[in-house]
Scaffold this active site. Structure first.
Site, PDB file in Angstrom:
ATOM      1  N   PRO A 138       0.790  -1.234   0.000  1.00 31.92           N
ATOM      2  CA  PRO A 138       0.000   0.000   0.000  1.00 31.92           C
ATOM      3  C   PRO A 138       0.818   1.278   0.000  1.00 31.92           C
ATOM      4  O   PRO A 138       0.258   2.374   0.125  1.00 31.92           O
ATOM      5  CB  PRO A 138      -0.801  -0.130   1.301  1.00 31.92           C
ATOM      6  CG  PRO A 138       0.104  -0.905   2.208  1.00 31.92           C
ATOM      7  CD  PRO A 138       0.828  -1.879   1.316  1.00 31.92           C
ATOM      8  N   GLU A 139       2.129   1.184  -0.158  1.00 26.51           N
ATOM      9  CA  GLU A 139       2.991   2.358  -0.055  1.00 26.51           C
ATOM     10  C   GLU A 139       2.573   3.485  -0.997  1.00 26.51           C
ATOM     11  O   GLU A 139       2.637   4.665  -0.632  1.00 26.51           O
ATOM     12  CB  GLU A 139       4.450   1.967  -0.338  1.00 26.51           C
ATOM     13  CG  GLU A 139       5.110   1.145   0.762  1.00 26.51           C
ATOM     14  CD  GLU A 139       4.987  -0.343   0.536  1.00 26.51           C
ATOM     15  OE1 GLU A 139       5.819  -1.089   1.052  1.00 26.51           O
ATOM     16  OE2 GLU A 139       4.019  -0.765  -0.148  1.00 26.51           O
ATOM     17  N   ILE A 140       2.166   3.133  -2.217  1.00 28.72           N
ATOM     18  CA  ILE A 140       1.815   4.157  -3.204  1.00 28.72           C
ATOM     19  C   ILE A 140       0.675   5.045  -2.710  1.00 28.72           C
ATOM     20  O   ILE A 140       0.567   6.218  -3.095  1.00 28.72           O
ATOM     21  CB  ILE A 140       1.445   3.494  -4.560  1.00 28.72           C
ATOM     22  CG1 ILE A 140       1.425   4.535  -5.682  1.00 28.72           C
ATOM     23  CG2 ILE A 140       0.120   2.752  -4.462  1.00 28.72           C
ATOM     24  CD1 ILE A 140       2.769   5.086  -6.035  1.00 28.72           C
TER      25      ILE A 140
END
Length: 268
Positions: A138-140
């Site tokens: 989920p970093e983006i």
């Protein structure tokens, strides 16, 4: 055998040749902070050097998360940027230790495995997950890229699948990743997960420690070699395997129609 390390963020238990390493910050969803990574590094080093450990199980405490990834507070830290850069080297050291452990590593995925936690899961040899576990990068969604885990994810997932995960930042179910071949077993409950982990770890602990180490090492070391170089390397490794005490024990046990007794050389 050196004493088990007493660590602040990680628990280490040893029973019947199986070491269980538990990320132990369940109230924070077991984040990969610098102190957690340092403790995990020490636990992995102990497992690697302790001959009584034949199999390692890696899991998270609690019933919510295996590991929710890096501690986002670290990205908002006002500390020196160069110090943060060097602390991220801990990810590299942990991933290399997992690959070079010399012993099978089972991931017991008891909940969410996200971001760096997903990378940590992919660093295990085999994955057993509870059905409600989810995986993802989920970093983006918060303006970050999963750079520290990209190499290990790319060695575990198809190219297009990985790009979809990283570009969209969605969570994927344990069942979906089982279909893709990443997760080996999906169990409905934590109780069934524990039973499956115990059964598989016990089977591995009864295999030859010598051959598991040589075979596992060869699997990872040949993955980036050119084809002919990989074949030449694997030929040499088969010769080493055939010269091992456990290979001789296995052949004798087969001829004598009995169960082999592996690992006697290491225990003596």
């Amino acid at each position: 055998m050196s004493p088990r390390p007493a660590l602040e963020n990680v628990l280490v238990e040893l029973r019947e040749h199986v070491a269980t390493v538990t990320l132990n910050r369940p109230e924070q969803r077991n984040p990969l902070s610098a102190p957690m990574l340092r403790d995990l590094r020490q636990a992995l080093e102990w497992c690697r050097e302790t001959s009584a450990v034949r199999v390692m199980v890696l899991t998270g405490a609690g019933d919510r998360a295996f590991c929710a990834g890096a501690d986002l507070a670290a990205f908002q830290s006002e500390g020196p940027a160069l110090l943060q850069h060097h602390e991220r080297r801990l990810f590299v050291e942990v991933f290399l230790l997992l690959q070079e452990l010399g012993k099978p590593v089972l991931g017991r995925i008891n909940g969410h495995a996200l971001a760096g936690g997903f990378g940590l899961a992919c660093g295990c040899d085999l994955l057993l997950a509870v059905e409600r576990a989810s995986f993802g990068t989920p970093e983006i969604n918060v303006g970050v890229w999963p750079a520290m885990i990209q190499a290990i994810l790319q060695r575990n997932l198809p190219r297009k699948t990985l790009l979809e995960m990283m570009l969209l930042g969605e969570r994927w179910s344990a069942g979906r990743l089982h279909e893709l071949g990443l997760v080996n077993r999906v169990l409905p409950t934590l109780e069934e997960l524990d039973a499956a982990v115990t059964e598989m770890a016990g089977r591995l602990a009864n295999r030859s420690p010598e051959v598991l180490r040589l075979g596992r090492d060869s699997f990872y070391r040949q993955q980036d070699l050119e084809f002919k170089a990989a074949l030449d390397y694997l030929q040499s490794q088969l010769t080493l395997v055939s010269l091992s005490d456990d290979a001789r024990e296995g052949a004798e046990a087969f001829l004598e129609k009995r169960e082999p007794r592996f690992g006697r050389a290491e225990e003596s």
